[in-house]
Scaffold this motif. Structure first.
Motif: not given
Length: 223
Positions: A12-15, A202-203, A207-212
């Motif tokens: 969440l922090s990365g996103a 934003f893309s 992707v980061w959220l999907l991977m998380t």
């Protein structure tokens, strides 16, 4: 569940950081649009006489109107025009009716037509003052012996043609310059890539959220 807190917070922090970068780029987009609109307004403004006191920062893109003659000699700047190909920007000395001589960007001629004669008749020029930033770290040095220039370097050009270090880019010429295509000042060459950058950030956030989510789901199944 305790094992999932750390990767979830990390994800969440990365996103959030990536979304923040995208939001910043949208803010930059609004700023850049304002800058371009201001430049376009300046370019299309009312023409003024050539300034006596030169201030590049304040007078860039200033519309000017002048009458006079195109003198002997021309410098050729290698450029590429859309839908036309390689050719030359023709820079000549222009002497006004009140005796001032400045650099005049007369327009574009194809690469195989490296000629631009003087014009003895009185011409009326509408154009814009310009201090171009053609040169960067990869721009070759000008070949002055072959009269091949790779940037509109105002100082050296003025010295070569014996003019004031002042460049006017022609927007209209009466009567027209035979064989030359005008290349007036506009904002087409000023990059505005902030929307693409915003979409990229934003893309990446998506992707980061999907991977998380995938990582957290897999870890939860292991418990």
């Amino acid at each position: 569940m305790t094992r999932l807190i750390a990767p979830l917070l990390f994800g969440l922090s990365g996103a959030a950081i990536l979304i923040g970068l995208g939001t910043w780029q949208l803010q930059r987009l609004d700023w850049k649009r304002g800058v371009l609109e201001q430049i376009e307004t300046t370019i299309a403004g009312s023409a003024k006489p050539l300034p006596r006191l030169v201030s590049p920062e304040d007078q860039k893109y200033q519309p000017v109107s002048l009458s006079g003659t195109v003198g002997e000699g021309a410098l050729y700047v290698l450029v590429s025009a859309k839908r036309i190909g390689a050719g030359w920007r023709v820079i000549s000395p222009f002497t006004t009716e009140d005796g001032r001589t400045v650099l005049l960007d007369r327009g574009f001629t194809p690469v195989d037509l490296k000629q631009a004669p003087a014009r003895a008749e009185t011409l009326t020029i509408e154009g814009n003052l310009h201090w171009p930033d053609d040169r960067n770290s990869s721009t070759p040095a000008n070949d002055t012996e072959a009269n091949t220039w790779f940037a509109r370097d105002i100082g050296p050009m003025a010295e070569a043609l014996g003019t004031e270090p002042l460049l006017v880019v022609t927007r209209s010429m009466t009567p027209p310059d035979p064989g030359l295509t005008l290349m007036p000042v506009d904002t087409a060459g000023i990059p505005n890539d902030h929307l693409q950058y915003a979409i990229t950030w934003f893309s990446l956030a998506g992707v980061w959220l999907l991977m998380t989510g995938a990582f957290v789901w897999r870890r939860s199944k292991e418990d």
